[in-house]
Write a protein that holds these residues in place. Structure first.
Motif, PDB file in Angstrom:
ATOM      1  N   GLY A   1       0.814  -1.070  -0.121  1.00  0.00           N
ATOM      2  CA  GLY A   1      -0.090   0.149   0.340  1.00  0.00           C
ATOM      3  C   GLY A   1       1.179   1.265   0.175  1.00  0.00           C
ATOM      4  O   GLY A   1       0.415   1.905   0.009  1.00  0.00           O
ATOM      5  N   ARG A   2       1.758   0.915  -0.372  1.00  0.00           N
ATOM      6  CA  ARG A   2       3.091   2.157  -0.197  1.00  0.00           C
ATOM      7  C   ARG A   2       3.063   3.167   1.163  1.00  0.00           C
ATOM      8  O   ARG A   2       3.076   4.318   1.246  1.00  0.00           O
ATOM      9  N   ARG A   3       2.649   2.308   2.069  1.00  0.00           N
ATOM     10  CA  ARG A   3       2.675   2.717   3.751  1.00  0.00           C
ATOM     11  C   ARG A   3       3.620   3.099   4.589  1.00  0.00           C
ATOM     12  O   ARG A   3       4.375   2.170   4.856  1.00  0.00           O
ATOM     13  N   LEU A   4       3.789   4.319   4.712  1.00  0.00           N
ATOM     14  CA  LEU A   4       5.504   4.456   5.459  1.00  0.00           C
ATOM     15  C   LEU A   4       4.645   4.832   6.868  1.00  0.00           C
ATOM     16  O   LEU A   4       3.761   5.607   6.672  1.00  0.00           O
ATOM     17  N   THR A   5       5.227   4.025   8.247  1.00  0.00           N
ATOM     18  CA  THR A   5       4.879   5.022   9.348  1.00  0.00           C
ATOM     19  C   THR A   5       6.059   4.387  10.482  1.00  0.00           C
ATOM     20  O   THR A   5       6.788   3.464  10.206  1.00  0.00           O
TER      21      THR A   5
ATOM     22  N   LEU B   1      12.190  13.921   5.207  1.00  0.00           N
ATOM     23  CA  LEU B   1      11.968  15.190   4.114  1.00  0.00           C
ATOM     24  C   LEU B   1      11.427  14.203   2.932  1.00  0.00           C
ATOM     25  O   LEU B   1      11.671  13.174   2.512  1.00  0.00           O
ATOM     26  N   LEU B   2      10.180  14.244   2.822  1.00  0.00           N
ATOM     27  CA  LEU B   2       9.549  14.380   1.440  1.00  0.00           C
ATOM     28  C   LEU B   2       9.279  14.806   0.596  1.00  0.00           C
ATOM     29  O   LEU B   2       8.599  16.044   0.727  1.00  0.00           O
ATOM     30  N   PHE B   3       9.992  14.744  -1.103  1.00  0.00           N
ATOM     31  CA  PHE B   3      10.374  15.316  -2.397  1.00  0.00           C
ATOM     32  C   PHE B   3       8.980  14.933  -3.691  1.00  0.00           C
ATOM     33  O   PHE B   3       9.101  13.432  -3.308  1.00  0.00           O
ATOM     34  N   ARG B   4       8.305  15.867  -3.616  1.00  0.00           N
ATOM     35  CA  ARG B   4       7.710  14.830  -5.082  1.00  0.00           C
ATOM     36  C   ARG B   4       6.956  16.292  -6.061  1.00  0.00           C
ATOM     37  O   ARG B   4       6.681  17.281  -5.752  1.00  0.00           O
TER      38      ARG B   4
ATOM     39  N   THR C   1       1.033   8.474   3.406  1.00  0.00           N
ATOM     40  CA  THR C   1       0.871   7.270   2.178  1.00  0.00           C
ATOM     41  C   THR C   1       1.755   7.723   1.229  1.00  0.00           C
ATOM     42  O   THR C   1       1.707   8.784   0.349  1.00  0.00           O
ATOM     43  N   LEU C   2       2.210   6.907   0.492  1.00  0.00           N
ATOM     44  CA  LEU C   2       3.809   7.740  -0.177  1.00  0.00           C
ATOM     45  C   LEU C   2       3.165   7.663  -1.521  1.00  0.00           C
ATOM     46  O   LEU C   2       1.873   6.668  -2.027  1.00  0.00           O
ATOM     47  N   GLN C   3       3.056   8.113  -2.590  1.00  0.00           N
ATOM     48  CA  GLN C   3       3.481   7.544  -4.665  1.00  0.00           C
ATOM     49  C   GLN C   3       3.956   6.919  -4.843  1.00  0.00           C
ATOM     50  O   GLN C   3       5.546   7.140  -4.890  1.00  0.00           O
ATOM     51  N   ALA C   4       4.406   6.453  -6.685  1.00  0.00           N
ATOM     52  CA  ALA C   4       5.404   6.450  -7.219  1.00  0.00           C
ATOM     53  C   ALA C   4       6.548   7.203  -7.504  1.00  0.00           C
ATOM     54  O   ALA C   4       5.411   8.263  -7.989  1.00  0.00           O
ATOM     55  N   GLY C   5       7.353   7.249  -7.045  1.00  0.00           N
ATOM     56  CA  GLY C   5       8.187   8.457  -7.769  1.00  0.00           C
ATOM     57  C   GLY C   5       8.824   9.943  -6.366  1.00  0.00           C
ATOM     58  O   GLY C   5       9.605  10.061  -6.835  1.00  0.00           O
TER      59      GLY C   5
ATOM     60  N   ALA D   1      15.739   6.717  -0.186  1.00  0.00           N
ATOM     61  CA  ALA D   1      15.034   6.256  -0.965  1.00  0.00           C
ATOM     62  C   ALA D   1      13.468   6.536  -1.759  1.00  0.00           C
ATOM     63  O   ALA D   1      13.099   7.308  -0.835  1.00  0.00           O
ATOM     64  N   ARG D   2      13.828   6.051  -2.666  1.00  0.00           N
ATOM     65  CA  ARG D   2      13.153   6.510  -3.826  1.00  0.00           C
ATOM     66  C   ARG D   2      11.906   5.240  -3.918  1.00  0.00           C
ATOM     67  O   ARG D   2      12.500   4.255  -3.860  1.00  0.00           O
TER      68      ARG D   2
END
Length: 477
Positions: free
Chosen positions: A361-365, A375-378, A407-411, A473-474
């Motif tokens: 589910g591309r879930r990060l806990t 840091l989240l880059f999108r 919840t993260l996304q591809a890329g 991490a990508r």
């Protein structure tokens, strides 16, 4: 016996206080002048005053050579305070205060007339031996009574060589004064022959070199101690490096977790040492595939440096891996690490981020303990994730640690790092801001390794007070 102070010569002036180089220059100039006087002087063996002046020149050359040698040793790595202390020492050595203990007050003369048994001592020699002038000077037979027992044979040999064989005296011995103090004397002298070539008297110049020898012993002991400390420091540094290399992940370049399937992570990391190679700290990074298919991502930092810090880091990282493999979530895991640090023999403080990523589910806990948030880059922009509650590890008994989910996304790109990336004095906010400014570059990076390289190029050249590490991490499609 003429006085050792020449009325037609001004008293030596103390060197200006300043750099040791200036003191060395003045000492060498003065030494050259004294040596020139000694070479140019014609001395008649029957001229007592001439012999006395020649002996003083010899002593002055010895003293200046000693001083120049010590200043050369002090020149490397000398602080401003130590330079001032050296200058003060030279000033005091040439002080014109009658009550001061100067180089001049530590030089005395004596002459023993073998024909009349007359003994002539200078006022300074009485001061050196701690005797009153009213008591008179010691004869050659009485002199050994004040000499240190182990040195009596040496003095007897020097005097006998001068009186019997006509050899000049140049040696050292120790005396025990009436107050019980031990002094080291350097004695230079010659026999004086009469018209028939027989020894008529013996003169000598004696210099109290007790402080000089004490200083030389202190220098030797300090040098030996410094060499031992350097050896210990080098050994500890080597052990710290070996322990760090053994504990941190052996992978270089990119790592893919899990090996297959959608949402897999492309991971890369880098360790940035401090500007001083001796400061090996307790920073770590780690990535691990868990039995249920999730992945562990973590970075952290323990206080301290050297073997102690790297040993504590190894213990903490081993415990973290074990609890993560056992299925303990990031929040409870941090609580256990906090308890572990509380019970260690050498307590320490630590900051850490622990993330559990589920690719399905591309879930990060994640959870944190007094550490900068990931840091989240999108899509060419970046932001810090909202941090759950968490204090430094080892700071509070029974501390609880919250968890956050996103919840993260591809890329998407995640950047986890320890503080200390930038130069000394930089705040956590300024480091975070500079990382976020790299968002457009990250958007063009094809792999996590490319992004790590961008961070190293941005921060790697700066002098850091402490070591640091970064993990990228990508999120895969």
């Amino acid at each position: 016996m003429p006085s050792h102070l020449f009325a037609d010569r001004p008293a030596p002036q103390p060197p200006e206080r300043g750099t040791v180089d200036a003191l060395i220059t003045q000492t060498r100039r003065l030494r050259g002048g004294v040596d020139a006087v000694r070479r140019d002087a014609f001395v008649d063996d029957d001229d007592a005053q001439g012999r006395w002046q020649r002996a003083l020149c010899d002593l002055a050359v010895h003293q200046l050579d000693d001083l120049g040698s010590h200043l050369d040793q002090l020149r490397e790595g000398l602080s401003a305070e130590e330079e001032d202390a050296a200058a003060l020492a030279v000033e005091s050595a040439f002080s014109d205060d009658p009550g001061a203990d100067t180089l001049l007050s530590r030089v005395g003369s004596a002459e023993w007339n073998l024909l009349t048994d007359a003994v002539s001592w200078s006022e300074e020699l009485f001061q050196i031996f701690g005797r009153s002038p009213e008591s008179g000077g010691l004869s050659l037979d009485e002199l050994p009574t004040m000499v240190f027992a182990d040195d009596q044979a040496l003095l007897t040999s020097m005097v006998t060589g001068a009186l019997v064989d006509g050899r000049p005296i140049d040696g050292e011995f120790r005396i025990v004064r009436t107050d019980g103090s031990v002094r080291t004397l350097h004695m230079m002298g010659e026999p004086v022959l009469d018209a028939d070539g027989c020894t008529a008297s013996m003169w000598a110049v004696l210099r109290d070199v007790s402080e000089l020898r004490r200083s030389q012993r202190a220098v030797r002991e300090s040098r030996d101690c410094l060499q031992r400390q350097r050896h210990i420091a080098q050994t500890e540094h080597r052990l710290a490096v070996e322990l760090q290399e053994a504990v941190l992940p052996p992978w270089r370049g990119s790592l893919r977790l899990p090996q297959g399937g959608p949402g897999a992570l492309d991971i890369a990391a880098h360790y940035l040492p401090s500007s001083s190679s001796a400061l090996i700290g307790g920073d770590w990074y780690d990535a691990l595939e868990l039995p249920d298919g999730a992945s562990l991502l973590t970075v952290g930092d323990l206080t301290g440096h050297g073997v102690t810090a790297t040993g504590a880091m190894a213990m903490l990282l081993g415990a973290l891996r074990g609890m993560a493999v056992a299925g303990i979530g990031p929040g409870p895991l941090m609580g256990h690490l906090n308890q572990l640090l509380e019970t260690t023999v050498q307590p320490a403080l630590g900051s850490a981020v622990c993330c559990r990523y589920e690719p399905a589910g591309r879930r990060l806990t994640w959870s944190q303990a007094g550490h900068p948030a990931p840091l989240l880059f999108r899509d060419g922009t970046g932001r810090a994730l909202g941090a759950p509650e968490g204090v430094l590890l080892g700071a509070t008994h029974g501390a609880s640690y919250g968890q956050a989910e996103v919840t993260l996304q591809a890329g998407d790109l995640l950047v986890l790092g320890t503080d200390g990336l930038t130069r000394r004095g930089a705040s956590e906010a300024s480091e975070q801001r500079r990382l976020l400014e790299l968002a457009p570059l990250f958007d063009g990076g094809r792999t996590a390794q490319d992004c790590v390289r961008m961070i190293v190029e941005e921060f790697g050249e700066h002098e850091r007070e402490d070591d640091a590490c970064v993990l990228v991490a990508r999120i895969g499609p």
